[in-house]
Design a protein around this motif. Structure first.
Motif, mmCIF file in Angstrom:
data_model
loop_
_atom_site.group_PDB
_atom_site.id
_atom_site.type_symbol
_atom_site.label_atom_id
_atom_site.label_comp_id
_atom_site.label_asym_id
_atom_site.label_seq_id
_atom_site.Cartn_x
_atom_site.Cartn_y
_atom_site.Cartn_z
ATOM 1 N N ASP A 46 0.856 -1.196 0.000
ATOM 2 C CA ASP A 46 0.000 0.000 0.000
ATOM 3 C C ASP A 46 0.887 1.239 0.000
ATOM 4 O OD1 ASP A 46 -1.909 1.948 0.297
ATOM 5 O OD2 ASP A 46 -2.508 1.363 2.334
ATOM 6 N N THR A 47 1.356 1.639 -1.192
ATOM 7 C CA THR A 47 2.282 2.755 -1.292
ATOM 8 C C THR A 47 1.665 4.045 -0.790
ATOM 9 O OG1 THR A 47 3.386 1.719 -3.182
ATOM 10 C CG2 THR A 47 3.706 4.091 -2.891
ATOM 11 N N ALA A 48 0.418 4.333 -1.198
ATOM 12 C CA ALA A 48 -0.227 5.586 -0.787
ATOM 13 C C ALA A 48 -0.376 5.650 0.731
ATOM 14 C CB ALA A 48 -1.578 5.717 -1.474
ATOM 15 N N GLY A 49 -0.830 4.561 1.336
ATOM 16 C CA GLY A 49 -0.996 4.554 2.786
ATOM 17 C C GLY A 49 0.327 4.698 3.513
ATOM 18 N N TRP A 50 1.365 4.038 2.993
ATOM 19 C CA TRP A 50 2.697 4.135 3.610
ATOM 20 C C TRP A 50 3.211 5.564 3.547
ATOM 21 C CZ3 TRP A 50 7.681 5.346 2.127
ATOM 22 C CH2 TRP A 50 8.718 4.869 2.924
ATOM 23 N N LEU A 51 3.041 6.206 2.403
ATOM 24 C CA LEU A 51 3.506 7.589 2.258
ATOM 25 C C LEU A 51 2.722 8.534 3.159
ATOM 26 C CD1 LEU A 51 3.945 7.621 -1.611
ATOM 27 C CD2 LEU A 51 5.771 7.982 0.050
ATOM 28 N N GLN A 52 1.423 8.335 3.264
ATOM 29 C CA GLN A 52 0.612 9.177 4.149
ATOM 30 C C GLN A 52 1.091 9.065 5.591
ATOM 31 O OE1 GLN A 52 -2.064 11.217 3.599
ATOM 32 N NE2 GLN A 52 -2.548 10.830 1.453
ATOM 33 N N GLU A 53 1.473 7.849 5.991
ATOM 34 C CA GLU A 53 1.957 7.646 7.362
ATOM 35 C C GLU A 53 3.324 8.276 7.576
ATOM 36 O OE1 GLU A 53 3.471 3.947 10.204
ATOM 37 O OE2 GLU A 53 2.228 3.531 8.439
ATOM 38 N N LYS A 54 4.227 8.145 6.586
ATOM 39 C CA LYS A 54 5.592 8.633 6.746
ATOM 40 C C LYS A 54 5.709 10.140 6.532
ATOM 41 C CE LYS A 54 7.331 4.531 7.424
ATOM 42 N NZ LYS A 54 7.896 4.142 8.752
ATOM 43 N N LEU A 55 4.797 10.719 5.753
ATOM 44 C CA LEU A 55 4.885 12.149 5.423
ATOM 45 C C LEU A 55 3.579 12.852 5.764
ATOM 46 C CD1 LEU A 55 6.550 11.735 1.906
ATOM 47 C CD2 LEU A 55 7.695 12.489 3.999
ATOM 48 N N PRO A 56 3.196 12.851 7.053
ATOM 49 C CA PRO A 56 1.882 13.404 7.414
ATOM 50 C C PRO A 56 1.729 14.893 7.137
ATOM 51 C CG PRO A 56 3.211 13.020 9.373
ATOM 52 C CD PRO A 56 3.950 12.390 8.231
ATOM 53 N N ASP A 57 2.838 15.636 7.062
ATOM 54 C CA ASP A 57 2.759 17.083 6.861
ATOM 55 C C ASP A 57 3.148 17.516 5.452
ATOM 56 O OD1 ASP A 57 2.045 17.462 9.583
ATOM 57 O OD2 ASP A 57 4.154 17.323 10.160
ATOM 58 N N ALA A 58 3.390 16.565 4.561
ATOM 59 C CA ALA A 58 3.771 16.922 3.204
ATOM 60 C C ALA A 58 2.592 17.536 2.465
ATOM 61 C CB ALA A 58 4.261 15.687 2.460
ATOM 62 N N PRO A 59 2.868 18.431 1.491
ATOM 63 C CA PRO A 59 1.777 19.047 0.734
ATOM 64 C C PRO A 59 0.839 18.020 0.111
ATOM 65 C CG PRO A 59 3.858 20.120 0.227
ATOM 66 C CD PRO A 59 4.183 18.926 1.065
ATOM 67 N N GLY A 60 1.376 16.887 -0.305
ATOM 68 C CA GLY A 60 0.557 15.899 -0.987
ATOM 69 C C GLY A 60 -0.396 15.130 -0.105
ATOM 70 N N THR A 61 -0.412 15.391 1.212
ATOM 71 C CA THR A 61 -1.327 14.677 2.101
ATOM 72 C C THR A 61 -2.674 15.364 2.208
ATOM 73 O OG1 THR A 61 -0.478 15.861 4.046
ATOM 74 C CG2 THR A 61 0.590 13.778 3.464
ATOM 75 N N ALA A 62 -2.786 16.593 1.772
ATOM 76 C CA ALA A 62 -4.031 17.348 1.913
ATOM 77 C C ALA A 62 -5.022 16.973 0.815
ATOM 78 C CB ALA A 62 -3.744 18.844 1.867
ATOM 79 N N PRO A 63 -6.319 16.904 1.153
ATOM 80 C CA PRO A 63 -7.325 16.669 0.120
ATOM 81 C C PRO A 63 -7.325 17.813 -0.893
ATOM 82 C CG PRO A 63 -8.244 16.369 2.324
ATOM 83 C CD PRO A 63 -6.902 17.011 2.498
ATOM 84 N N GLY A 64 -7.782 17.512 -2.093
ATOM 85 C CA GLY A 64 -7.809 18.550 -3.117
ATOM 86 C C GLY A 64 -8.721 18.191 -4.267
ATOM 87 N N LEU B 33 -3.619 12.988 -15.760
ATOM 88 C CA LEU B 33 -2.727 13.610 -16.726
ATOM 89 C C LEU B 33 -1.646 14.443 -16.069
ATOM 90 C CD1 LEU B 33 -5.309 14.921 -19.371
ATOM 91 C CD2 LEU B 33 -4.167 12.695 -19.298
ATOM 92 N N ASP B 34 -1.955 15.012 -14.896
ATOM 93 C CA ASP B 34 -0.994 15.903 -14.248
ATOM 94 C C ASP B 34 -1.280 15.945 -12.754
ATOM 95 O OD1 ASP B 34 1.195 17.871 -14.490
ATOM 96 O OD2 ASP B 34 -0.300 19.279 -13.751
ATOM 97 N N ILE B 35 -0.217 16.085 -11.973
ATOM 98 C CA ILE B 35 -0.322 16.184 -10.511
ATOM 99 C C ILE B 35 0.451 17.407 -10.067
ATOM 100 C CG2 ILE B 35 0.200 15.080 -8.288
ATOM 101 C CD1 ILE B 35 0.173 12.383 -9.812
ATOM 102 N N GLU B 36 -0.200 18.290 -9.342
ATOM 103 C CA GLU B 36 0.466 19.485 -8.805
ATOM 104 C C GLU B 36 0.516 19.330 -7.282
ATOM 105 O OE1 GLU B 36 1.142 22.421 -7.264
ATOM 106 O OE2 GLU B 36 2.776 22.380 -8.696
ATOM 107 N N PRO B 37 1.646 18.863 -6.727
ATOM 108 C CA PRO B 37 1.678 18.507 -5.304
ATOM 109 C C PRO B 37 1.494 19.694 -4.365
ATOM 110 C CG PRO B 37 3.876 18.397 -6.246
ATOM 111 C CD PRO B 37 2.933 18.604 -7.387
ATOM 112 N N VAL B 38 1.889 20.894 -4.778
ATOM 113 C CA VAL B 38 1.783 22.049 -3.881
ATOM 114 C C VAL B 38 0.340 22.533 -3.787
ATOM 115 C CG1 VAL B 38 2.513 24.425 -3.475
ATOM 116 C CG2 VAL B 38 4.157 22.739 -4.317
ATOM 117 N N SER B 39 -0.300 22.773 -4.936
ATOM 118 C CA SER B 39 -1.694 23.221 -4.922
ATOM 119 C C SER B 39 -2.654 22.073 -4.657
ATOM 120 C CB SER B 39 -2.051 23.881 -6.257
ATOM 121 O OG SER B 39 -2.018 22.919 -7.309
#
Length: 390
Positions: free
Chosen positions: A204-222, A264-270
């Motif tokens: 579960d790559t997404a779940g692992w990343l969410q756990e390891k990087l809880p404050d990263a921009p990519g953890t926020a809903p969008g 098609l595209d992922i903008e991790p900051v926004s």
């Protein structure tokens, strides 16, 4: 020769070590402990990282009759592979940790240490072939079994590393390797292959990343938007999402034509994710950085007709590559204090790749491995892509 056999605990590395020993080399087995707490990476017999794997490797070494050691590479692995993986995903890129592990652990840290200890070569269970070219240099070629070929994940190796590498399985189909393991009395003969990322529990790559990087921009809903900018759904975070993804999007607004839509595209900051039809994933141009050449690099400015592979076990695409400048350029991500030894990246000029056969779902961060027939010419990291326009 004195050969250090890297033994993961799987069937391939065990048979590779046995073949090297049978060929008359002075072989020592070594298992790489890649985590101080193996359960935090992977549980169960997966061919990497677990205590069970270490025990399997030790038993195989006993059957072969070779000395065996465990090397603690956990800190180096975490810094150079795991943290790199997290940073790449946090930046919206899609890395391949197996390439980074081969580059910086198995054929850098391990090979450097092996040579310092007086070994002549490192043997692994990778499916690839080494040959002497007309100029006397070692060449890396595809394995005879296309289904198991691993030359793609070895495309980061340099000429000096290839000179000290051994791949004893490159000419043998996998079923015959398992049969040989059984004949040799190796208990790993029927052990399942490992397919997932070794340090991600349950795959579960997404779940692992969410756990390891809880404050990263990519953890926020969008928002998930179509190409016109209209919102068609919401996501729980961009970590773990990748270009070309179709499943798990849960779009609330269907496409007008009813066809599936892909990322098609992922903008991790926004946090904006753009989706569209599959044909909009078509790529005909790639800009590559951090080239690593398995032999002498192509002349700058001179187009080279070749093929490229853009993902592990992916298709080959006819292509023309051009090295854009003659002089090396600095790598802004490189640590100038790092002592890489034989793993020196030798960062060269960027590479432009024109695909004659369009590719789909190619993401920045992936590797493009360049081939001349079956021979690996080199590799680069995909920095950006250009889509085919009507």
């Amino acid at each position: 020769m004195r050969v250090l056999a890297a033994m993961s605990g799987g069937v391939d590395s065990a048979v590779a070590a046995a073949r090297a020993h049978e060929a008359g080399h002075d072989v020592t087995g070594v298992h790489l402990a890649l985590s101080r707490n193996p359960a935090s990476y992977r549980s169960g017999a997966r061919g990497c990282c677990t205590i069970e794997d270490s025990n399997d490797a030790r038993r195989a070494a006993d059957v072969i009759g070779i000395p065996f050691y465990v090397w603690d590479m956990s800190e180096r692995f975490h810094a150079d592979v795991v943290e790199d993986f997290m940073a790449e995903y946090a930046a919206g890129r899609t890395p391949n940790p197996c390439l980074r592990c081969n580059e910086r652990i198995k054929f850098a840290a391990v090979l450097d240490r092996a040579l310092a200890l007086g070994f002549d070569a490192v043997a692994t269970g990778h499916y690839a072939v080494l040959r002497r070219g007309a100029d006397g240099a070692v060449e890396l070629h595809r394995a005879s079994d296309d289904r198991k070929d691993q030359s793609y994940v070895l495309g980061v190796l340099t000429p000096s590393q290839l000179e000290h590498a051994m791949f004893p399985l490159g000419d043998t189909p996998k079923p015959l390797v398992r049969e040989e393991a059984a004949r040799r009395g190796l208990l790993v003969a029927d052990k399942p292959d490992s397919h997932d990322i070794c340090f991600v529990a349950d795959g579960d790559t997404a779940g692992w990343l969410q756990e390891k990087l809880p404050d990263a921009p990519g953890t926020a809903p969008g928002p998930i938007v179509d190409e016109s900018g209209a919102e068609v759904g919401r996501h729980a975070g961009t970590l773990g999402m990748t270009i070309g993804q179709r499943r798990g999007l849960r779009l609330g607004v269907p496409a007008a034509d009813g066809r599936p839509r892909f990322v098609l595209d992922i903008e991790p900051v926004s946090g904006v994710v753009t989706v569209g039809p599959r044909e909009r994933l078509a790529v005909s141009r790639i800009a590559g950085i951090r080239p690593l050449w398995a032999s002498a690099p192509p002349a700058a400015g001179v187009p080279l007709e070749c093929t490229v592979q853009l993902r592990a076990h992916g298709d080959e695409h006819r292509a023309v590559i051009t090295v854009t400048a003659p002089d090396p350029i600095p790598d802004p991500t490189a640590d100038p204090t790092a002592e890489w030894g034989l793993s020196s990246a030798r960062v060269g000029a960027p590479v432009e790749i024109e695909l004659l056969d369009p590719a789909y779902g190619i993401a920045p961060g992936q590797a493009a491995v360049i081939y001349d027939g079956t021979r690996v010419v080199g590799s680069c990291t995909i920095a950006s892509t250009g889509r085919v326009t009507a």
